[in-house]
Design a protein around this motif. Sequence first.
Motif, mmCIF file in Angstrom:
data_model
loop_
_atom_site.group_PDB
_atom_site.id
_atom_site.type_symbol
_atom_site.label_atom_id
_atom_site.label_comp_id
_atom_site.label_asym_id
_atom_site.label_seq_id
_atom_site.Cartn_x
_atom_site.Cartn_y
_atom_site.Cartn_z
ATOM 1 N N ASP A 1 -14.938 4.289 10.486
ATOM 2 C CA ASP A 1 -15.324 3.310 11.157
ATOM 3 C C ASP A 1 -15.084 1.938 10.315
ATOM 4 O O ASP A 1 -15.277 0.905 10.843
ATOM 5 N N ASP A 2 -14.831 2.159 9.005
ATOM 6 C CA ASP A 2 -14.842 0.887 8.110
ATOM 7 C C ASP A 2 -13.288 0.553 7.876
ATOM 8 O O ASP A 2 -13.158 -0.384 7.090
ATOM 9 N N GLY A 3 -12.278 1.215 8.862
ATOM 10 C CA GLY A 3 -10.845 0.577 8.593
ATOM 11 C C GLY A 3 -10.155 1.597 7.563
ATOM 12 O O GLY A 3 -9.108 0.792 6.957
ATOM 13 N N ASN A 4 -10.587 2.519 7.096
ATOM 14 C CA ASN A 4 -9.743 3.459 6.087
ATOM 15 C C ASN A 4 -9.278 4.331 6.783
ATOM 16 O O ASN A 4 -9.786 5.344 7.675
ATOM 17 N N VAL A 5 -7.718 4.505 6.555
ATOM 18 C CA VAL A 5 -7.009 5.635 7.236
ATOM 19 C C VAL A 5 -6.158 6.410 6.313
ATOM 20 O O VAL A 5 -5.662 5.852 5.257
ATOM 21 N N MET A 6 -6.166 7.646 6.392
ATOM 22 C CA MET A 6 -5.490 8.546 5.581
ATOM 23 C C MET A 6 -4.424 9.258 6.356
ATOM 24 O O MET A 6 -4.577 9.706 7.248
ATOM 25 N N TYR A 7 -3.027 9.270 6.083
ATOM 26 C CA TYR A 7 -2.103 9.898 6.853
ATOM 27 C C TYR A 7 -1.182 10.865 6.290
ATOM 28 O O TYR A 7 -0.446 10.328 5.070
ATOM 29 N N GLU A 8 -1.151 12.073 6.266
ATOM 30 C CA GLU A 8 -0.619 12.924 5.526
ATOM 31 C C GLU A 8 0.875 13.402 6.384
ATOM 32 O O GLU A 8 0.706 13.684 7.624
ATOM 33 N N HIS A 9 1.890 13.173 5.917
ATOM 34 C CA HIS A 9 2.989 13.321 6.602
ATOM 35 C C HIS A 9 4.265 13.606 5.731
ATOM 36 O O HIS A 9 4.147 13.598 4.344
ATOM 37 N N THR A 10 5.524 13.839 6.185
ATOM 38 C CA THR A 10 6.685 14.091 5.237
ATOM 39 C C THR A 10 7.784 13.076 5.655
ATOM 40 O O THR A 10 7.681 12.450 7.037
ATOM 41 N N GLU A 11 8.836 12.898 5.027
ATOM 42 C CA GLU A 11 9.892 11.829 5.170
ATOM 43 C C GLU A 11 11.061 12.635 4.845
ATOM 44 O O GLU A 11 11.228 13.154 3.525
ATOM 45 N N THR A 12 11.893 12.548 5.681
ATOM 46 C CA THR A 12 13.317 13.247 5.180
ATOM 47 C C THR A 12 14.243 11.876 4.917
ATOM 48 O O THR A 12 14.577 11.148 5.919
ATOM 49 N N TRP A 13 14.919 12.121 3.744
ATOM 50 C CA TRP A 13 15.758 11.142 3.260
ATOM 51 C C TRP A 13 17.301 11.530 2.998
ATOM 52 O O TRP A 13 17.392 12.641 2.426
ATOM 53 N N VAL B 1 1.165 11.339 1.078
ATOM 54 C CA VAL B 1 -0.275 10.811 1.923
ATOM 55 C C VAL B 1 -0.240 9.307 1.685
ATOM 56 O O VAL B 1 0.062 8.713 0.499
ATOM 57 N N SER B 2 -0.319 8.712 2.796
ATOM 58 C CA SER B 2 -0.473 7.004 2.825
ATOM 59 C C SER B 2 -1.669 6.846 2.996
ATOM 60 O O SER B 2 -2.405 7.293 3.916
ATOM 61 N N VAL B 3 -2.396 5.856 2.359
ATOM 62 C CA VAL B 3 -3.861 5.456 2.678
ATOM 63 C C VAL B 3 -3.567 3.867 2.870
ATOM 64 O O VAL B 3 -3.122 3.241 2.272
ATOM 65 N N HIS B 4 -4.374 3.706 4.092
ATOM 66 C CA HIS B 4 -4.456 2.235 4.622
ATOM 67 C C HIS B 4 -5.626 1.732 4.520
ATOM 68 O O HIS B 4 -6.623 2.528 5.246
ATOM 69 N N ARG B 5 -5.577 0.334 4.350
ATOM 70 C CA ARG B 5 -7.125 -0.110 4.786
ATOM 71 C C ARG B 5 -6.769 -1.237 6.039
ATOM 72 O O ARG B 5 -5.692 -1.981 5.722
ATOM 73 N N ARG C 1 -4.399 -4.582 11.514
ATOM 74 C CA ARG C 1 -3.213 -4.446 10.757
ATOM 75 C C ARG C 1 -3.714 -4.047 9.281
ATOM 76 O O ARG C 1 -4.777 -4.224 8.842
ATOM 77 N N VAL C 2 -2.677 -3.269 8.730
ATOM 78 C CA VAL C 2 -2.839 -2.807 7.631
ATOM 79 C C VAL C 2 -2.791 -3.887 6.458
ATOM 80 O O VAL C 2 -1.964 -4.923 6.578
ATOM 81 N N CYS C 3 -3.993 -4.058 5.527
ATOM 82 C CA CYS C 3 -3.904 -5.256 4.611
ATOM 83 C C CYS C 3 -3.866 -4.429 3.101
ATOM 84 O O CYS C 3 -3.638 -5.410 1.921
ATOM 85 N N LEU C 4 -3.957 -3.249 3.117
ATOM 86 C CA LEU C 4 -3.597 -2.302 1.832
ATOM 87 C C LEU C 4 -3.091 -1.166 2.332
ATOM 88 O O LEU C 4 -3.485 -0.283 2.950
ATOM 89 N N TRP C 5 -1.969 -0.823 1.582
ATOM 90 C CA TRP C 5 -1.073 0.243 1.683
ATOM 91 C C TRP C 5 -0.435 1.063 0.529
ATOM 92 O O TRP C 5 0.013 0.459 -0.266
#
Length: 142
Positions: free
Chosen positions: A68-80, A93-97, A102-106
């Motif tokens: 509820d404080d705007g902290n988001v964790m996203y576990e994912h994979t990327e194929t390059w 793992v991407s951590v967003h505030r 809108r994201v203010c810290l990534w």
Amino acid sequence: MRGLWQTLSKRDYDGIADWVTDDCIYLDVPVGPAFAARGPADIVKRLQVGWGGLAAYENHDGLLVADDDGNVMYEHTETWTFASGEVVTLAFVSVHRVRDGRVCLWKDYWDYGAIMNNAPASWVESLATADTSWAYDATGDV
């Protein structure tokens, strides 16, 4: 936040500004805070250092957790997919505030060795001459 990652998967660089604040800090944690980027235009420049020479890039959805404080964790994979044919799938793992939707810290957490040991030598060598005008020292900010 999945919309941001759909935008990134399309490499829609203009669309990134819709998802991040003007003062957003983007940081690849394995590289350290001295080579962060700040603001949409510089975040795009930073992303293009890694993705600019790729033949294809794809984000694969994973677990998304938010509080509820705007902290988001996203576990994912990327194929390059590199122009020379090598394909590397990286765990992230991407951590967003998030502020006002809108994201203010990534912060991205990933295995530096996984990309450096599997990317073609030409891509690794290109990092030495890449545009670093985006570099922002976020040491005191993160």
